[in-house]
Structures are given as structure tokens and as C-alpha cells.
Design an enzyme around this catalytic site. Structure first.
Site, short mmCIF file in Angstrom:
data_model
loop_
_atom_site.label_atom_id
_atom_site.label_comp_id
_atom_site.label_asym_id
_atom_site.label_seq_id
_atom_site.Cartn_x
_atom_site.Cartn_y
_atom_site.Cartn_z
N SER A 96 -5.00 5.00 1.21
CA SER A 96 -5.27 4.15 0.05
C SER A 96 -6.06 2.89 0.37
O SER A 96 -6.66 2.30 -0.52
CB SER A 96 -3.96 3.77 -0.62
N LYS A 132 -6.00 -6.24 1.53
CA LYS A 132 -5.76 -5.18 0.54
C LYS A 132 -5.13 -5.80 -0.71
O LYS A 132 -4.23 -6.64 -0.60
CB LYS A 132 -4.82 -4.14 1.16
N SER A 168 -2.16 5.25 4.95
CA SER A 168 -3.11 4.45 4.17
C SER A 168 -3.96 3.48 4.98
O SER A 168 -4.95 2.96 4.47
CB SER A 168 -2.37 3.68 3.08
#
Lengths: 486, 100
Positions: free
Chosen positions: A154, A79, A178
């Protein structure tokens, strides 16, 4: 055998060790898939083609000389809100467009030291702010199962990259869902560890009292395997749990006879609260799929008990006070002074305000504003302190529940992946998408989203297993027995 | 309680974010809806309940505060937006005044 990029970590490990293929071939297969698909899915912001192949060559050397560790030669992605030494890490915000961290996050360092091959950086909602990956300044991520749908957020890029076989696994970050929610939207396993189990050093901080780092993988086994490699105390993160992490693979295959499973009734009734658009029902197909998984657990010898977590409906309000408050403080460091992009200003104030205006997307600005407001004199008691007090009650709900049961089972999300653009202009509706994932985060307990099949439209549905603090093994054991791949 | 654009302007100034007037209006509207939703917490009786600031159970984790060698000075310097003679260039702190 499947194509190399379609392998799980376990399969890739076996293939590399039995010399069926090399780390270079495995890495090339992932890079080819990225080249073919990333333009449609947008799961990667940065692809490290050259360095990945170089790292794969080194990994092949380690494998050939018997110096390999469990993750040697396994291609993975990260990420973009997690720092990777020498590789651009934007957090999906333009203020860090050219930022190249001089250090690895502790968890990433652990994987790279073993010879894990870094493929690149996954798109996400900027600094983790979102539930659809539409708050990225690098464009939304599309769901591999239906490009008109969101990948979730996310960590949408992480989930989509693994689901679409661009990456073997991804390391992501879960503050209030997330990891779990995008994993559920993309049919992957996504694990949020107990708060403090994995070091937070080197992740771009969002809400420090809730942030966790964990894996998104194709199988539950792979998630346990990654945890085995990254868990543990870190002198660079004073909130890490000091006692050593358990052996996550030791009892992994153990049967579930006598396991006590709780069904929190609040997750199956209308949730959300009184505000306009705030109340929504659990989707029928999600309900049905969750019920099937509960039946399966019954067949496997678990005892099933309905329990109550009475403060569940307050979780979103608590979460969206605490998170913007901590966000607004953490993001103060991004001011264009020491690193990141600096805009011209006629004085210092103007430089700060312009750099932040240009560098942050709308949702980041909104959260900083909410947080600044909630922490300001006169409102602190009404918002921040009140939320922290209700947090005590939410945590207590879980403490009480885990006196009676070993794990809880719930849907991960009230619905399957929604359309790109569908909720983008309604921040409150987007916040409410976290309704089933934020309570565990507030309490700091671990939770896993397990792939549990698809709805009639062909979109994946995830079921969430929540465990008590530090009891991550029970979650993996249950997840292993009920996961439905593909 | 709705948030006015005037209040948004004030908060944005405190938070050091320049907003256009369209952004001010939009944030006033969306943040008002969020704050309105937060009122749900007033239903909860929290008298006598202590706040939970962290969930670890850890207390007073300390370390010795002493300088350590920095092995990445060059890489850190490379990330600075403006450098002169191996020093970070910043605008004068007292050169301007805040906008009102």
C-alpha cells in the site's frame, strides 16, 4: 556530484555538514522535483512547501551552531496513514479529507525533533488496504520506471516519491508487505522491523497485531540509519519491545563469512492454492535475479541451505482473515462523530452509515464486511480462530528455520510491477500478490526488500531477506553486500 | 459457501455502511470468492494447536489509569465536525430507529 534531490541520506548528511549546500537548497531541490513530477506520478497528496522551507531554515541554524542531530535538515515524506501534527493526514480516504492531527506519531516526532524537514504526505492505498496503490480516493500512484505500471502498495506513494527523487526518504507502514512490495516495484530498499521494535502510536491502525512502521530509502545503509533514529520502546504503545534497540550501524560493514542463509523451497514453487486464479508461478526473471543474489552470497562466504516452511501456502488465507477482522474493529472509530467528515442523516444510524458510505472506497468497505462476517457469532471459530491457530503453525515454521540459519532469502514479489488496472477488479488476485511478504508479517519477524536489478523491460526487482525476531542487524549486513542500485 | 446479497445487506447494516444495490451484488460476488479461497485452511490439522493472538511474548502490560492534562484541547475541538458552546454536537441517540 548528483543533483541535491538525488542524494542518499548519508550523502546529504555529509554535504550539509561540510557546507557544500544548505538544508534550504536541498529542500528546494526536492520541492522543485515534486512540482515537476507529481502530476504524473501522484506520489503526494499534500505538499508542505512553506512549512518545509521554514523547517529547513531552522535546520540550517542548528547546523551552523553545531546543535545538529543525524537527521537535521534531511527532507523526508510520510505515508498519509501516519499522523503528522498540523499537517493534513487523510489515510487516502475522504472520511479524513480535512483531518489535521493535533499530534505526531511517535516515530515522526523523533525525526522532526531532530530537525528533519517534512516535505509532505505520500499517497497510499486507503488505510493501507491494497497491493497496488489503486485503492486510494486520491487516484493511483504511477511507477516512475513506467507510468503505465503500478507503484505497488500500500505504500506506493512513499516508494515512488523516493525512487523518483522527490524525497530523500519516506516513513511508511507495513502490515503484510506494504513497505517491502512497493519498494521492490520501485527499486528501493524497504524495511519492515520486528513487530514491536518501532512504536505504532499515531499510525492509523489497520491490523494492530501485524502493523509495523519502517523506512523506504535509496540504500540499505539509509534504512539502517533511520532505524537507528526511530527504534525503541514507547509508553504510548504497550506492544513495543522493552529491551533497547541494537546499534544498527556498528557491524553494518562486517563481512558475511560463516553467515548461514536459508532458501525456503516453497517460495520457488507454485504458490497460492486451489481457488480460481489462485495459483501462479514465480516469474522466470525474478527467479533468475534471486538465484544470482544467492550465488553472490555463496561467493561472499555464506553457507547456503535449502529449508522448508511447510505452511507458507496458507499465509494469504490466514492474513486475509486476520487483517479484515482487526480492520473492521479498528475502523469502527471512523463514524463521522468526533472528527473527520460527517454526512447529514435523518437519525444517528443514518449519519453513521452515510458518513462511512461516502468516506470509504470500495476495498475498505469490502474489508470491513469480511471482518464483520468473520467475527460474527457462528463464524468466529471457523474463520478468525482457525486463522489464529494456523498462524501458530506459520510462526513455528520460522522458529524452526531460524534454529538452522541466520537469514532467509526469497523474492519479494512473484512478479515485477503490473499494469495499472490489471488486477483492480479482482480482489482475490490482488490479495495473492502479497504471497511472499505476508508470512513474515504473520510471524512478526523483520524483513527487508533489497534492490536487486531490473528485468528485460527495465522494471526493478527486489529480493527479500527475512531475519529472526529482533535480529535486524543480520538482515542489514546481508542487504548491504548484495544491493544493486539504479 | 457463497454469500447472498441478503447476507451482505445484513453485515453492512451491522457495520454501519450504506450500500447501493450494485455494491451489494458486487460485494456478494467478490467476498464469496475470497471466502471460498479461505477453505484452504480446512486442509490444516490444527487439533491441539493453540491460537496466536499476538507475537510479542509480552503479558499484561499495564499502567496506572489516571487522568492527565490534555494540552491539545483546542486542536482536538478544531477537528470536531460540529461544535456549539465548546461542546461536540451529536444527533439524539434515541431519536431514530435502525433501518431494516
Amino acid at each position: 556530484m548528483s543533483k541535491l534531490n538525488e542524494l542518499t541520506i548519508k550523502e546529504a548528511q555529509e554535504g550539509l555538514r561540510s557546507k557544500k549546500f544548505t538544508a534550504v537548497e536541498l529542500t528546494q531541490a526536492c520541492l522543485d522535483r515534486i512540482k515537476e513530477r507529481n502530476k504524473d506520478i501522484n506520489a503526494f497528496i499534500t505538499v508542505c512547501e512553506e512549512s518545509a522551507l521554514e523547517e529547513a531554515r531552522i535546520a540550517d541554524g542548528l547546523l551552523n551552531s553545531g546543535q545538529d542531530a543525524p537527521l537535521t535538515g534531511i527532507p523526508f515524506s510520510v505515508k498519509d496513514a501516519i499522523c503528522t501534527a498540523g499537517v493534513r493526514s487523510t489515510g487516502s480516504a475522504k472520511i479524513l479529507d480535512n483531518y489535521i492531527p493535533p499530534f505526531d506519531a511517535t516515530v515522526i516526532g523523533k525525526i522532526r525533533k531532530q530537525g528533519g524537514v517534512l516535505l509532505g504526505k505520500n499517497n497510499c492505498d486507503a488505510f493501507g488496504h491494497g497491493a497496488s496503490n489503486e485503492n486510494s480516493m486520491y487516484g493511483p500512484v504511477r511507477n516512475p520506471y513506467d507510468l503505465s505500471k503500478v507503484a505497488g502498495g500500500s505504500s506506493g506513494g512513499s516508494a515512488a516519491a523516493v525512487a523518483d527523487n522527490m524525497s530523500i526518504f519516506s516513513i511508511a507502514e507495513d502490515t503484510g508487505g506494504s513497505i517491502r512490495q512497493p519498494a521492490s516495484f520501485c527499486g528501493m530498499a524497504g524495511f519492515r522491523p520486528t513487530y514491536g521494535r518501532n512504536s505504532r502510536f499515531g499510525i492509523m491502525p489497520m491490523a494492530s497485531s501485524l502493523d509495523t512502521v519502517g523506512p523506504i530509502t535509496k540504500t540499505v545503509y539509509d534504512s539502517a540509519l533511520i532505524m537507528q533514529q526511530i527504534a525503541g520502546a514507547d509508553s504510548l504503545d504497550a506492544t513495543t519491545i522493552v529491551d533497547s534497540a541494537p546499534d544498527y550501524l556498528k557491524n553494518f560493514e562486517q563481512d558475511l563469512k560463516g553467515m548461514r542463509v536459508g532458501i525456503p523451497k516453497e517460495y520457488f514453487s507454485a504458490l497460492g492454492g486451489p481457488a480460481s486464479g489462485g495459483e501462479f508461478k514465480l516469474d522466470d526473471e525474478v527467479k533468475e535475479i534471486t538465484a544470482k543474489q544467492i550465488d553472490k552470497l555463496k561467493e561472499l562466504g555464506c553457507t547456503i541451505e535449502e529449508i522448508s516452511l511447510p505452511h507458507t501456502k496458507y499465509a494469504i488465507a490466514v492474513y486475509y482473515i486476520l487483517v479484515p477482522s482487526e480492520d473492521s474493529s479498528n475502523l469502527g472509530r471512523l463514524d463521522g462523530i468526533r472528527y473527520g467528515s460527517r454526512q447529514k442523516g435523518k437519525d444517528l444510524y443514518d449519519l453513521y452509515a452515510t458518513s462511512r458510505a461516502e468516506g470509504f472506497p470500495e476495498e475498505v468497505k469490502r474489508r470491513i464486511l469480511i471482518g464483520t462476517y468473520a467475527l460474527s457469532a457462528g463464524y468466529y471459530d471457523a474463520y478468525y480462530k482457525k486463522a489464529q491457530t494456523v498462524r501458530t503453525l506459520i510462526k513455528k515454521d520460522f522458529d524452526e528455520a531460524f534454529k538452522k540459519v541466520d537469514v532467509l532469502i526469497t523474492p519479494t514479489s512473484p512478479f515485477a510491477a503490473f499494469g495499472v488496472g490489471e488486477k483492480k477488479d479482482d480482489p482475490l488476485a490482488m490479495y495473492l500478490a502479497d504471497v511472499m511478504v505476508s508470512p513474515a508479517a504473520i510471524a512478526g519477524v523483520p524483513a527487508l526488500s533489497v534492490p536487486s536489478g531490473k528485468n528485460a523491460a527495465g522494471l526493478p526487482i527486489g529480493v527479500q531477506i527475512i531475519g529472526s525476531r529482533k535480529n535486524e542487524e543480520a538482515i542489514f549486513r546481508v542487504g548491504n553486500k548484495i544491493e544493486i542500485r539504479g | 459457501m457463497p454469500l447472498s446479497t441478503q447476507e451482505v445487506k445484513k453485515i453492512a447494516q451491522l457495520a454501519r455502511i450504506k450500500l447501493t444495490s450494485e455494491e451489494e451484488a458486487r460485494h456478494a460476488e467478490t467476498i464469496s470468492a475470497v471466502l471460498d479461497y479461505m477453505n484452504i485452511l480446512n486442509e490444516v490439522d490444527t487439533s491441539g494447536v493453540e491460537p496466536t493472538f499476538q507475537v510479542t511474548g509480552l503479558e499484561d502490560v499495564t499502567r496506572i489509569d489516571e487522568p492527565r492534562d490534555c494540552k491539545i484541547t483546542k486542536e482536538l475541538m478544531a477537528q470536531m465536525p460540529e461544535v456549539e458552546n465548546a461542546e461536540l454536537v451529536v444527533p439524539g441517540v434515541f431519536a431514530g430507529t435502525e433501518e431494516e
